[in-house]
Design a protein around this motif. Structure first.
Motif, short mmCIF file in Angstrom:
data_model
loop_
_atom_site.label_atom_id
_atom_site.label_comp_id
_atom_site.label_asym_id
_atom_site.label_seq_id
_atom_site.Cartn_x
_atom_site.Cartn_y
_atom_site.Cartn_z
N LEU A 1 0.88 -1.23 -0.17
CA LEU A 1 0.04 0.09 0.03
C LEU A 1 0.97 1.18 0.04
O LEU A 1 0.55 2.26 -0.76
CB LEU A 1 -1.04 -0.03 0.93
CG LEU A 1 -1.81 -1.12 1.27
CD1 LEU A 1 -2.79 -0.99 2.64
CD2 LEU A 1 -3.12 -0.94 0.03
N LEU B 1 2.09 2.13 -3.43
CA LEU B 1 1.18 2.61 -4.41
C LEU B 1 1.04 4.35 -4.01
O LEU B 1 0.83 5.23 -4.73
CB LEU B 1 -0.12 2.06 -4.12
CG LEU B 1 -0.04 0.68 -4.73
CD1 LEU B 1 -1.46 -0.14 -4.40
CD2 LEU B 1 0.10 0.51 -6.03
N ASP B 2 1.16 4.60 -2.47
CA ASP B 2 0.95 5.82 -1.88
C ASP B 2 1.91 6.20 -0.71
O ASP B 2 1.42 5.95 0.37
CB ASP B 2 -0.54 5.97 -1.60
CG ASP B 2 -0.80 7.47 -1.28
OD1 ASP B 2 -0.03 8.48 -1.44
OD2 ASP B 2 -1.95 7.70 -0.52
#
Length: 386
Positions: free
Chosen positions: A223, A226-227
């Protein structure tokens, strides 16, 4: 990719002196150059001190080079005969780690030998290449297309990857599967079979994400990939600091011992997983490109050796080992650049660590053995055929 070579007349025995002359000394020099860069980076990582990392790394390298040359002089036939035995030993050690291994940084991956921490998963990378090379050496080109023929080598790759995943070590488990897949391709496995495996992998990843197979920190890494800004002080800290250090190095770098992110302790694990970031901060984009070029040359050496071997075992072994080296440096550098999630894969010959250094050098020793014995014609049992 690598077709079986017809067997010919028995080969003349080669003395140890002749083997020494036949060693690819330019490859030894290139390995030494890359390792020397690592010594300098570890010196800088310790704020201009040989302790605690550089001295220990030099000693390991010296011992590893000696072992590498010994392995290079051993007859290729012996590696083929004992490939499965070495795999069995590595697999038993992985099982041992599962129950009695040393725990460090939240993972159970090591066996304490007193003088060093042995990581069996690194040994398995070599053992898997040897065992798959041994298996496909005894399989005809036409037989590779039969699904039941691929069941044993699939188990050889999946079983250790599963054990490594439980340690947990997602990076090494993925490396084992990638290297295994590359060797399947080199053996001539058709593309559509890979499509089926990839589809199964996607389905498996979905169930792994929604089950207890993946740990919370592993999900957080994905996660965060991704960010990263979603958790600046937590899971995203490592990659954010790595990107800052890479960018601050610019084209030419800040200079040796002048890295700010690393020397002010903003950059985590600067002597192991994120050592490429520290190097790039001090030597810039140009230095990073030079280092990646050196790695690419090492991989190319392995591929050329594979193409020059007459035996299928020699071809497969050299190819598998060179691809293993590629996955090492590709995953590490892509990780610190934020191109893939953060996983625990060291930068070969440069990151501080004993088992990784020894296994990488052992791989080069096996490559050179394949080069010295490139004209050997091996039967299916590993013996020389008439």
């Amino acid at each position: 990719m690598f077709a079986m070579t017809p067997m010919g007349n028995k080969q003349k025995k080669v003395s140890i002196g002749e083997k020494l002359l036949q060693l690819n000394w330019s490859l030894v020099l290139l390995v030494t150059v890359v390792a020397s860069i690592g010594f300098a980076v570890l010196y800088s990582a310790a704020h201009g001190s040989a302790e605690p990392w550089m001295d220990a790394q030099i000693k390991r390298f010296g011992l590893g080079v000696f072992g590498m040359l010994i392995l290079a002089l051993i007859d290729l036939r012996l590696y083929m005969r004992f490939a499965y035995a070495f795999y069995a030993v590595a697999f038993i050690l992985l099982v041992y780690v599962e129950f009695l291994g040393e725990i460090g940084m939240g993972a159970q991956r090591w066996i304490n030998l007193g003088f060093m921490q042995l990581q069996p998963s690194e040994m398995m990378k070599i053992a898997l290449v040897l065992s798959l090379a041994r298996y496909f050496h005894g399989v005809d080109w036409e037989a590779v297309g039969k699904p039941w023929v691929l069941i044993p080598p699939t188990l050889l790759a999946v079983a250790p990857a599963g054990l490594v995943m439980k340690q947990p070590d997602l990076g090494t488990a993925g490396t084992l599967m990638i290297v295994g897949g590359a060797m399947f391709f080199a053996a001539g496995v058709r593309w559509w079979k890979f499509a089926i495996i990839i589809a199964a992998g996607v389905v498996g990843a979905y169930f792994a994400w929604n089950s207890s197979l993946l740990h919370d920190y592993q999900k957080a890494r994905i996660l965060t990939f991704l960010d990263p800004e979603s958790d600046v002080r937590g899971a995203g800290y490592h990659i954010i600091q790595s990107k800052i250090a890479l960018g601050s190095g610019g084209v030419w770098g800040k200079g040796f011992l002048q890295g700010t992110q690393s020397h002010l302790d903003f950059l985590p694990e600067r002597h192991t997983d994120f050592i490429f970031t520290m190097f790039a901060e001090e030597w810039g984009l140009v230095g990073g490109i030079v280092l990646l070029t050196l790695y690419s040359m090492l991989v190319l050496y392995g591929v050329v050796i594979a193409l020059r071997c007459r035996s299928q075992f020699g071809k497969m072994m050299a190819f598998g080992l060179s691809f293993n080296l590629f996955t090492y440096f590709f995953i590490n550098t892509a990780m610190v650049m934020g191109l893939i999630p953060v996983v625990g894969v060291p930068l070969p010959l440069i990151s501080y660590g004993g088992t990784a250094m020894m296994t990488v050098l052992a791989g080069f020793g096996l490559m050179m053995s394949a080069y010295v014995n490139r004209d050997a014609k091996l039967g299916r049992t590993g013996r020389e055929e008439n």
